[in-house]
Design an enzyme around this catalytic site. Structure first.
Site, mmCIF file in Angstrom:
data_model
loop_
_atom_site.group_PDB
_atom_site.id
_atom_site.type_symbol
_atom_site.label_atom_id
_atom_site.label_comp_id
_atom_site.label_asym_id
_atom_site.label_seq_id
_atom_site.Cartn_x
_atom_site.Cartn_y
_atom_site.Cartn_z
ATOM 1 N N THR A 27 -21.948 -30.224 45.006
ATOM 2 C CA THR A 27 -22.024 -31.680 45.075
ATOM 3 C C THR A 27 -21.196 -32.197 46.242
ATOM 4 O O THR A 27 -20.191 -31.595 46.618
ATOM 5 C CB THR A 27 -21.545 -32.326 43.753
ATOM 6 O OG1 THR A 27 -21.083 -33.654 44.030
ATOM 7 C CG2 THR A 27 -20.408 -31.581 43.118
ATOM 8 N N TYR A 34 -15.095 -31.970 36.572
ATOM 9 C CA TYR A 34 -16.451 -31.483 36.890
ATOM 10 C C TYR A 34 -16.548 -31.105 38.369
ATOM 11 O O TYR A 34 -16.982 -30.005 38.719
ATOM 12 C CB TYR A 34 -17.498 -32.549 36.542
ATOM 13 C CG TYR A 34 -18.734 -32.443 37.390
ATOM 14 C CD1 TYR A 34 -19.586 -31.350 37.266
ATOM 15 C CD2 TYR A 34 -19.037 -33.411 38.352
ATOM 16 C CE1 TYR A 34 -20.704 -31.227 38.077
ATOM 17 C CE2 TYR A 34 -20.151 -33.295 39.156
ATOM 18 C CZ TYR A 34 -20.977 -32.200 39.024
ATOM 19 O OH TYR A 34 -22.070 -32.069 39.825
ATOM 20 N N HIS A 35 -16.136 -32.031 39.248
ATOM 21 C CA HIS A 35 -16.247 -31.736 40.678
ATOM 22 C C HIS A 35 -15.388 -30.525 41.051
ATOM 23 O O HIS A 35 -15.772 -29.712 41.897
ATOM 24 C CB HIS A 35 -15.848 -32.966 41.507
ATOM 25 C CG HIS A 35 -16.839 -34.099 41.406
ATOM 26 N ND1 HIS A 35 -16.592 -35.249 40.693
ATOM 27 C CD2 HIS A 35 -18.077 -34.233 41.918
ATOM 28 C CE1 HIS A 35 -17.649 -36.050 40.772
ATOM 29 N NE2 HIS A 35 -18.559 -35.456 41.510
ATOM 30 N N SER A 77 -12.785 -35.178 39.900
ATOM 31 C CA SER A 77 -12.891 -35.010 38.440
ATOM 32 C C SER A 77 -12.863 -33.512 38.147
ATOM 33 O O SER A 77 -13.067 -32.680 39.040
ATOM 34 C CB SER A 77 -14.203 -35.593 37.909
ATOM 35 O OG SER A 77 -15.284 -34.731 38.240
ATOM 36 N N LYS A 89 -17.107 -27.256 40.617
ATOM 37 C CA LYS A 89 -18.014 -26.915 41.724
ATOM 38 C C LYS A 89 -17.240 -26.315 42.890
ATOM 39 O O LYS A 89 -17.740 -25.447 43.601
ATOM 40 C CB LYS A 89 -18.754 -28.168 42.195
ATOM 41 C CG LYS A 89 -19.672 -28.779 41.167
ATOM 42 C CD LYS A 89 -20.928 -27.963 41.044
ATOM 43 C CE LYS A 89 -21.978 -28.677 40.231
ATOM 44 N NZ LYS A 89 -23.200 -27.905 40.061
#
Ligand code: NAD
Length: 385
Positions: free
Chosen positions: A144, A181-182, A179, A185
């Site tokens: 992302t 989540y990021h 975050s 990645k």
């Protein structure tokens, strides 16, 4: 080519599988239906009704005459992953199968741990399975743009030439994600680059911007082929959410000043970028990174665009930002790699937004207005114990 699409029941995985199948690739999908489970957990649903995977696959066969085998299972189950790779023998694997909502990863400790465990361990299992069954398989991994954050320098495509104390090296571009989540990645990117260096894996990491839109050339061929369209404050991406708010007569909820600028792309470009990456594989040992976005907008600019296109009054409401992020910042992204492979971007046009208004109007009875407001706060979830 034989292409296995992981996360093939999701918002992007399903239309990508259809696009690849339509272009003559032998395509299979794999999913554990975790995404449908998050809907049940959060009490929300896709705005557009979606069919179960079995019905979707049967409908595609009816419409196109092409079969898309479906493997149901979890990337955390390593034996399952090895078995599928041996059975299907893919030339390329497209990996969408991760928990992908920043707010979901910030709900509390359990959701942060789940997200990083699911994403990082799933990808690690996959890397080992590729390395041990056929390291020649091209792995196309969805990353992302949020991995980079908003640095005060130009964002390059994954790599940066650094000169330090008179010496030079080519380093992975430094990351400042926003975050857990990021961050998952970012961890994946580092693991994958390491796999390229030590085992000679061939990997394309696609740092994708925020996707908007819901229809592709294939999904419109039958209503049973529709992909999901999320509008809630946890999974709904910003433009999709604004369009829904406009149609419902709700104010467009801009977080903070709305000066946050991000990269965006149309779902039709997502599926095409994946096709281009698959058909032009990375070299053995190469960790190739593309920034998969076509335009940058600030959140306020998007709200304004939606308000201008909507044939009625639209209010914009500035809410206290539940996230911790820079309100105003520099944002200049290089994204020439995929255009170099032949991508012809669909830029955000009024006609696209108009067509989204129609999709929402047809399904507006399914909206739960309570789900539009943010409930997850980046700082607020820490509990005093
Ligand atoms: P999605 O949640 O709709 O799809 C992901 C799919 O993966 C789901 O169907 C889910 O059930 C499956 N999955 C999750 N964990 C799994 C596991 N352990 N084993 C098997 N299947 C699993 O998400 P999406 O919007 O289609 O995004 C797909 C990918 O693209 C994600 O990796 C996401 O981070 C990335 N991405 C999406 C966007 C966007 O705007 N949607 C933007 C940038 C990057």
């Amino acid at each position: 080519m034989r292409v296995l699409v992981l996360g093939g029941d999701g918002y992007l995985g399903w239309p990508t599988a259809l696009h690849l199948s339509d272009r003559g690739h032998e395509t299979a999908v794999l999913d554990n239906f975790a995404r449908r489970g998050y809907d049940r957990e959060l009490g929300v649903q896709s705005l557009v009704p979606i069919q179960d995977l079995e019905t979707r696959v049967a409908a595609w066969e009816e419409v196109s005459g092409k079969t898309v085998p479906a493997y149901v299972g979890d990337l955390l189950d390593a034996d399952f992953v090895y078995r599928v790779l041996r059975e299907f023998e893919p030339d390329a694997i497209v990996h969408f199968a991760e928990q992908r909502a920043a707010p979901y990863s910030m709900i509390d400790r359990e959701h942060a741990v789940y997200t990083q465990h699911n994403n990082v361990v799933g990808t690690l299992n996959l890397m080992y399975a590729v390395a041990e069954t056929n390291p020649d398989v091209h792995l196309v991994k969805l990353g992302t743009m949020g991995e980079y954050g908003t640095p005060n320098i130009d964002i390059e495509e994954g790599w940066l030439e650094v000169e330090h104390n008179g010496r030079k090296d080519r380093m992975l571009y430094p990351k400042k994600p926003g975050s857990f989540y990021h961050l998952s990645k970012v961890h994946d990117s580092h693991n994958l680059e390491f796999g390229c260096r030590i085992w000679g894996l061939r990997v394309t990491d696609l740092n994708q911007g925020v996707v908007y839109g819901q229809e592709t050339d294939q999904t419109v061929r039958d209503s049973r082929l529709a992909t999901r369209f999320d509008y809630d404050a946890v999974f709904g991406t910003v433009l999709n959410r604004f369009v829904i708010q406009a149609v419902l007569g709700e104010p467009l909820t801009v977080y903070g000043t709305g000066g946050q600028t991000r990269g965006f792309l149309d779902i039709r470009d997502t599926v095409e970028c994946i096709r281009l990456a698959v058909e032009n594989p990375a070299d053995a040992g190469e960790f190739r990174v593309f920034n998969q976005m076509t335009e940058s907008y600030s959140v306020s600019q998007l709200a304004q665009k939606v308000a201008e296109c909507f044939p009625g009054p639209v209010q914009v409401e500035h809410l206290e930002n539940p996230r911790v992020e820079q309100a105003e910042h520099y944002y200049n992204v290089k994204h020439t790699g995929l255009v170099g492979l032949g991508l012809e971007p669909h830029l955000l046009s009024d006609t696209l937004i108009d067509s989204m208004f129609d999709i929402v109007a047809a399904n507006k009875d399914r909206v739960d207005p309570g789900a539009l407001l943010p409930t997850v706060r980046w700082k607020g979830h820490l509990k005093q114990r």
